[in-house]
Structure formats: C-alpha cells, structure tokens
Design an enzyme around this catalytic site. Structure first.
Site, PDB file in Angstrom:
ATOM      1  N   TRP A  25     -14.757   3.015  -8.604  1.00  0.00           N
ATOM      2  CA  TRP A  25     -15.079   1.628  -8.231  1.00  0.00           C
ATOM      3  C   TRP A  25     -13.914   1.081  -7.409  1.00  0.00           C
ATOM      4  CZ3 TRP A  25     -19.264  -1.546 -10.316  1.00  0.00           C
ATOM      5  CH2 TRP A  25     -19.184  -2.895  -9.938  1.00  0.00           C
ATOM      6  N   ASP A  26     -14.106   1.025  -6.101  1.00  0.00           N
ATOM      7  CA  ASP A  26     -13.025   0.672  -5.186  1.00  0.00           C
ATOM      8  C   ASP A  26     -13.121  -0.801  -4.786  1.00  0.00           C
ATOM      9  OD1 ASP A  26     -10.873   1.065  -3.509  1.00  0.00           O
ATOM     10  OD2 ASP A  26     -11.792   2.652  -2.322  1.00  0.00           O
ATOM     11  N   CYS A  71     -10.165   1.383  -8.736  1.00  0.00           N
ATOM     12  CA  CYS A  71      -9.342   1.688  -7.568  1.00  0.00           C
ATOM     13  C   CYS A  71      -9.304   0.441  -6.704  1.00  0.00           C
ATOM     14  CB  CYS A  71      -9.989   2.854  -6.808  1.00  0.00           C
ATOM     15  SG  CYS A  71      -9.216   3.220  -5.234  1.00  0.00           S
ATOM     16  N   TRP A  83       0.842  -1.189   0.000  1.00  0.00           N
ATOM     17  CA  TRP A  83       0.000   0.000   0.000  1.00  0.00           C
ATOM     18  C   TRP A  83       0.889   1.256   0.000  1.00  0.00           C
ATOM     19  CZ3 TRP A  83      -0.558   3.949   3.665  1.00  0.00           C
ATOM     20  CH2 TRP A  83      -1.589   4.864   3.373  1.00  0.00           C
ATOM     21  N   ASP A 136      -2.832   5.533  -3.388  1.00  0.00           N
ATOM     22  CA  ASP A 136      -3.309   6.440  -2.336  1.00  0.00           C
ATOM     23  C   ASP A 136      -2.200   7.395  -1.924  1.00  0.00           C
ATOM     24  OD1 ASP A 136      -5.837   5.498  -2.219  1.00  0.00           O
ATOM     25  OD2 ASP A 136      -5.620   4.412  -0.325  1.00  0.00           O
ATOM     26  N   ASP A 149     -16.553  10.761  -2.259  1.00  0.00           N
ATOM     27  CA  ASP A 149     -15.907   9.475  -1.962  1.00  0.00           C
ATOM     28  C   ASP A 149     -16.687   8.732  -0.879  1.00  0.00           C
ATOM     29  OD1 ASP A 149     -13.460   7.623  -1.167  1.00  0.00           O
ATOM     30  OD2 ASP A 149     -12.836   8.675  -2.989  1.00  0.00           O
TER      31      ASP A 149
HETATM   32  C1  DGJ Z   1      -9.300   3.430  -0.705  1.00  0.00           C
HETATM   33  C2  DGJ Z   1      -9.056   4.364  -1.845  1.00  0.00           C
HETATM   34  O1  DGJ Z   1      -7.830   4.071  -2.438  1.00  0.00           O
HETATM   35  C3  DGJ Z   1      -9.137   5.801  -1.360  1.00  0.00           C
HETATM   36  O2  DGJ Z   1      -8.867   6.667  -2.414  1.00  0.00           O
HETATM   37  C4  DGJ Z   1     -10.486   6.049  -0.776  1.00  0.00           C
HETATM   38  O3  DGJ Z   1     -11.460   5.958  -1.774  1.00  0.00           O
HETATM   39  C5  DGJ Z   1     -10.763   5.058   0.328  1.00  0.00           C
HETATM   40  N1  DGJ Z   1     -10.590   3.707  -0.118  1.00  0.00           N
HETATM   41  C6  DGJ Z   1     -12.156   5.225   0.861  1.00  0.00           C
HETATM   42  O4  DGJ Z   1     -12.464   4.280   1.781  1.00  0.00           O
END
Ligand code: DGJ
Length: 722
Positions: free
Chosen positions: A471-472, A520, A193, A542, A360
């Site tokens: 879309w995470d 994402c 990460w 991030d 978000d």
């Molecule tokens: C992880 C993403 O990478 C962030 O940009 C953000 O959207 C958070 N999740 C929100 O929980």
C-alpha cells in the site's frame, strides 16, 4: 502487576517498572509530579517546592502560580501563560479553557479509541481522569494506561461538548509531559527520500525545539516521535524517555524549556492545519501517545517500544508469524514488463526458495510511466492480456504467493477517475492544482471516496487470489480543501483524511485477515505506529544500498523492531547510490528485517545465485529469531565506518550477530564488540567459525571481529547455545 493507588488527592499509577504520579491541587487542577523508574512513595510538598509553589498545595490565588505549575493537561491563557496542550474557540471568540477535576475511575484493561489506531491488551489498568470547564460546558477525560509488561504510559484525551453552543477545538495534544529539569539531549529522526530517519542529537536549550509535519503524513522528512536522553546516556547505560504518536498524519513533537530549566514535552496533532467543530453532544478523541522510560540506555528504551509494537499494537495472522521471503519486480523491470517477463522472474525466485512474488507499480490502466492511471485500478491488458487472475494462478502454481502494489489514496489527472470525479481530489476551487509525481491526492475525508478506494482494493483481493498488498502513498497535501466541508470545517480535512484512511484499512484487514499488508510511502515516508496497527510491516526505504541501510535500519530500530521493517537485497550497481557491495553484505543487512529481493535473479552470476539460495535457506532457519527475537544495537554507523547489531531469541538459545565495515583501511586490527542480550551462563558456538565462547565473555570482554577484505565487508554469525 499494574496498580493504581488513590490517596489524599494523589493518584499513583505504577507497575514493576515505572511510576506515574498525579496530584490534584486545591481547586481541582491536576498537577504532574513524576514519571520515571518505579518509586514507592512521593512527597508532593517537596516536588511543588521545586516548582516554587506553596508547599501546602494551595496554589490559588498566588500570583501566576499556574505559570510554573507542572500540569497534566495545560491550557494557555488563564494563569499559565506558556504554550498549552489545549485551545478551544468558544461562541464569544475567546479560547481560554479552565479544566478542573470532577472525578476519576480505574478500569481494568485498555480502552480502544473510536476510529483511531491504538494499543491494546488485557494485562493493563487504565485511569480515567474526568475534568470539566463549567463556564463553557467542555468536559475532558484524560486516559492513562499502564501495561504490566511495559515501562511506559499510553495516553489520549477525550473532549466532549456538554454545552448548547458549538465549540471549535484548535489544539488538542495527546501528550503533555512535565519534567523537573532540562539536563537532556533531544534526539529526533529527520531525513528525506532515500535518507530516512537520520538521527540527530543535541542538548536541550531554553525555549522551544522539536519537529513537526504539515504534509498530511508523518513523512520522509520527520518522524512523529522524540527521545530525551541524559547527556551521559549511551546505548546501554543511563536514563532515556521516548514518546511516539500512534498516528500517521500531521503532528507536532516539541520540548519547551522554561526559565527555571523545567521541560514541557508536547506530542500530538499539529495545530496549524487543524480545527475541529464540536457541536453540542459531540465527542472528539485525540490520537494516542506512547511514552516509555528506560534507565538502561537507548537500547533499554527501544526494548520498551519493541514490546509495545509486538504485543500491544500489531494485529492479525502475521503479527507473530514468519513473514514470507519475497521478490518484488520494481527495480527489476520498473514499468517495462509483460506476463512472460514476470513469470521468468518468478520462476527463478521460486527455484531459489523465495515464497512470495510481488508485482509492483504499472499493472493497471495505461501506466507505462508515472504520468497516468492512478485511480483506474483495472488491469492493463496490453501488458497482461490474460488478466490478473491468470497471472496469479500461474505464480501460485509455482508454489509462490502473489502480492500486488496499489497506491489507492491517489489519482492521476490523466485517468478515467479524474475525468469522472475531479472534485474527489483535494483541491481549492479556482486554484491551479499543484501536482507531485504527476498526481493528486484523493479526498479521503469523503465517504464516497473511502468506499471507492475500499472497493478498488477489495475487489482484487476477492477475485484475483492476492496474498499480499503493498500500500503505497507518494505525495503530500497541497491545495488543502475539500469539496464537501463547509468553510468553518475546512481545517478538519487533514485529520478527517486520516480517519477516512483508517476506516478503509480497518475494513480491509477485517475482511481479508489472510492478506499480508505492507505500508509504503516513497519508501519509509509513513513509518509510524499508526500504520503499524493495520499493516505489520513497512517498506523501510527505497534506498536498498547496504551501507545506507545500516544507518536507516539502525535509527529506525529506536522504535520499530525488525519484524516491522521491509528489507531487501537489490542489484548492483545500486540504483540509488551507484555503489557495488557484495551480495553477502546486502543479505546480511537485509536479513535483520522482513527479508526480500528487489531484482531479477536471472541477471545474477551462477555463483551469486548459489549465494542467494544459501541466504534464503539460512533465513528460513533463523527467521523466528531474526524477526521476533530481542534486537540490540551494538556499534553506531553514525559515529564511524562500522555497524553492528545482534538479535537474540527469546529463550536466549540462538542469536544472529551482524557486523559491517563501510570502508576498509590497510592494517586495521580486529575490533572487540561487546554483545548484549545473551545468557551470561551459557556457552555459545559460532556456527560459521566453530569457535566457542561463554555469553559472559562475549558481553563483557567482547567478541573480536575483523570483517575481512574489501569495502562493505561484513560477517553474519549464528550463535547457538550448547
Ligand atoms: C515508491 C515505492 O517506495 C517504490 O518501492 C515503488 O513501489 C514505487 N513507488 C512505484 O511507483
């Protein structure tokens, strides 16, 4: 132009750039003779001699000749005792497969792969090589496509059960590439990460090496690609081969160097958590593998990948369109917002020229932190008492588009959805569900789950005036079990999950062609060619610290062009590193991607806000070049304090050059950076300095750069041809 010649058991696929040559040995074994720069002809006997095979091609019954034959699609166990690309369990429990060529076809264009993302294009020819194992009734079709404009080959395999008994595929890679030597460095991208895709380069050694994922996603930790570069290969010189999988789940990317120093490259579905029941009459398709060749260094290799992404992979309205400059509220508010706060942020964003406001995480259920509500995709009326549509209407009235965050593949144990459907989560009965970020993964292999996920997103897109979706996906697989799959098919879950996800995405992008989707996964945890087929941009990381981003964007560009990389300016001190960098540098780095802001502009000083206004104006002027020009890496941040790159418009009339120095030192002289991609015969003016140079001078002598005073100093210069 692509041509496919067939003569005397030799199948020669070639275009203006490369050749790919297959030789059918006596008995029907497809041997691999060559992949590389275009050649006019080949002497098969000489290649076979290199592998210590009888020069007349009569491989059988020489002792274990198969064990050193360069194969197109080897299976372990019948003479070739190395790792194979294919393993199929049969009714007697044995796994050996003996595929022999039964014929071939040449078709115009490129075929799609049912249920999977794939490259496309008309300017192509495809060879379909048909094989059969007569004993077990398994047929395989190896598909090879060459596009006229790409120095590469797109491959996948179709397996069909023509017998009357079940077969279980236990391994079916997408790519096997045999290379006649091992004098290569292996380059892979691994990280974690906020440190995605760190480049590592090491010489190939005898034995097995590579990267893989069993996480249910390509992941933050590895990328589903590998690169082979000659030891002397640099960015602009030497041979390089790159292979990437058009897929987003578990994978293996490996190179096996044998005792004769020959190399066998594999890329495909990871065989550990994979098995596929192929009932009589059923067909299975592997994901697609893309392999490119360059004799112009890593930069030349990336140019091939970038062309594939731009012209043969990304689809839809935004494939070639300017991407809106966005402002995302995540780092501005995290979960702590209400309508008034959001509108205040949006108003200032609109005022400086931002085009899209993105809401978000935190707008749904009772989501005041990350412990609840995933799966409950209805608006939190505590935060947004007037509903979502009311908010989007007001944002639209400011002249901004409206974007919304979802994490649709997930469920929080604390949610209405989980209470109602605990069996919809991936789980194993009787075992404690392992949570990551207080959440579980929905079982996307189930059609009812797919339909729910689709409808949750689609209903908001239909009703609330949403122009963009982030879309995470923030956790990986554990407790890998599905409530619906029988015991002998549980190992299908990871791949069925991906097929289910792709089914949902395909429906969404078709039903909502005007919506811009950004992928994402805790940042760039699913940055792969599979997701890019549905979503033309991916949130790169991030980590928005400008200096860290130099490295992340640099290595991401090995495969992905700027238009694929979401790239934002965030607040200082930076939320991931605590570092303070100038707003110009944050902008200069972020502008080599889909540009945006990740902060509340109201918190900036009046002076910085004016700089933001100027940044937005400049990016609007230059974004066609920045997103869709030819991107060249110039100075490598993994090797020192400096980073440089340039993007040159297709007509070479405009370019944007960027240089960053991480740490300043006293009395450092300027550096000469040799540019690439310009027209040698044109004179360019640097807009910001007024200086004039010929393209040839900047490419061969170099451009003298000093970024100035302070750490994280940078320049971003616009080169305009006269
Ligand atoms: C992880 C993403 O990478 C962030 O940009 C953000 O959207 C958070 N999740 C929100 O929980």
């Amino acid at each position: 132009m692509t041509e496919i010649f067939v003569k005397d058991n030799l199948l020669h696929l070639r275009n203006d750039h490369i050749s790919y040559i297959i030789y059918i040995l006596e008995g029907g074994i497809p041997a691999h003779l060559y992949f590389g720069k275009r050649i006019e002809s080949i002497n098969p006997a000489a290649v076979l001699r290199h592998y210590e095979l009888p020069a007349d091609g009569r491989w059988w019954p020489h002792n274990c000749a198969l064990d050193h034959t360069p194969h197109e699609y080897p299976a372990h166990g019948l003479g070739d005792l190395r790792e194979g690309a294919l393993s199929v369990r049969q009714k007697d429990g044995t796994r050996s497969v003996d595929l022999r060529v039964t014929g071939w076809e040449v078709v115009d264009g490129k075929l799609g792969i049912p249920g999977l993302p794939a490259t496309f294009g008309d300017n192509a020819k495809t060879l379909l090589l048909h094989l059969k194992d007569e004993l077990i009734g398994l047929t395989a079709t190896l598909s090879y496509t060459l596009f006229d404009d790409v120095a590469g080959v797109m491959r996948h395999t179709e397996l069909h059960n023509a017998s009357d008994a079940d077969l279980y595929i236990e391994r079916a890679y997408s790519l096997c590439l045999e290379l006649p030597d091992s004098r290569y460095d292996l380059i892979t991208l691994s990280g974690k990460w906020a440190r995605e895709r760190e480049m590592s380069r090491r010489p190939l050694v005898m034995g097995e090496q590579g990267v893989s994922s069993l996480r249910g996603a390509t992941s933050l930790f590895t990328s589903n690609m590998l690169f082979l570069a000659r030891p002397e290969t640099t960015e602009d010189r030497g041979e390089a081969i790159g292979a990437a999988l058009v897929y987003s789940g578990n994978f293996t990317a490996s190179v096996h160097v044998d005792a004769n120093r020959c190399s066998r490259v594999f890329l495909g579905l990871n065989g550990v958590d994979f098995s596929w029941k192929l009932a009589p009459g059923e067909t299975f398709h592997t994901p697609e593998a893309v392999t490119v060749y360059s004799d112009a260094g890593l930069d030349g290799m990336s140019a091939q990948f970038h062309r594939i992404c731009a012209d043969h992979l990304v689809r839809g309205k935004y494939a070639k369109a300017p991407r809106p400059i966005l402002l995302n509220n995540w780092e501005a508010t995290y979960f702590g917002f209400n309508e008034e706060k959001l509108l205040k942020i949006a108003r200032t964003a609109a005022d400086v020229g931002v085009e899209l406001f993105v809401l978000d995480d935190g707008w749904f259920g009772h989501r005041d932190d990350d412990t609840t509500s995933l799966g409950d995709w209805y608006v939190d009326t505590k935060k947004l008492p007037n509903g979502l549509k009311h908010l989007t209407d007001q944002v639209h009235a400011m002249g901004l588009k409206f974007g919304l965050w979802f994490e649709p593949e997930m469920v929080s144990p604390k949610s209405d959805l989980y209470e109602k459907h605990p069996d919809w989560a991936i789980h194993i009965d009787g075992r404690m569900p392992i949570q990551q970020r207080q959440q579980l993964t929905l079982d996307m292999s189930r059609e009812d789950v797919q339909d729910y996920v689709y409808e949750c997103v689609a209903s908001h897109l239909r009703e609330d005036g949403i122009d963009y979706v982030k879309w995470d996906m923030n956790r990986h697989f554990s407790n890998i079990g599905s409530a619906l799959l029988p015991a002998d098919q549980q190992k299908e879950l990871p791949h069925r999950y991906m097929l289910g996800l792709y089914r949902v995405l395909e429906k969404l992008v078709n039903e909502f062609p005007d919506v811009l989707f950004e992928s994402c996964s805790s940042g760039g945890g699913r940055f792969d060619m599979g997701m890019l087929h549905y979503m033309p941009q991916t949130w790169t990381s991030d980590n928005t610290d400008a200096l860290c981003r130099c490295r992340i964007q640099y290595s991401t560009s090995l495969v992905f062009p700027p238009f694929a990389m979401g790239s934002h300016v965030s607040a200082v001190p930076n939320h991931q590193t605590g570092r303070i960098t100038p707003i110009q540098t944050r902008g200069n780095v972020a502008m080599s991607g889909c540009f945006g802001y990740e902060l509340d502009l109201n918190t900036l000083s009046a002076e910085d806000l004016e700089k933001v206004r100027a940044q937005v104006k400049r990016i609007k002027e230059l974004r066609t070049t920045l997103l869709y020009g030819d991107f060249h890496r110039l100075v490598n941040p993994y090797e020192g304090q400096d980073t440089a790159w340039i993007t040159v418009s297709k007509d070479k009339r405009e370019a944007v050059f960027m240089f960053v120095r991480a740490m300043n030192q006293p009395a450092t002289p300027p550096v000469l950076v040799k540019l690439r991609g310009l027209d040698e015969n044109k004179i360019y003016t640097i807009r910001e300095t007024g200086e004039r140079y010929s393209g040839s001078e900047m490419m061969h002598l170099g451009l003298s750069v000093h970024p100035g005073w302070g750490d994280a100093a940078s320049v971003s210069w616009t080169l305009e041809a006269e």
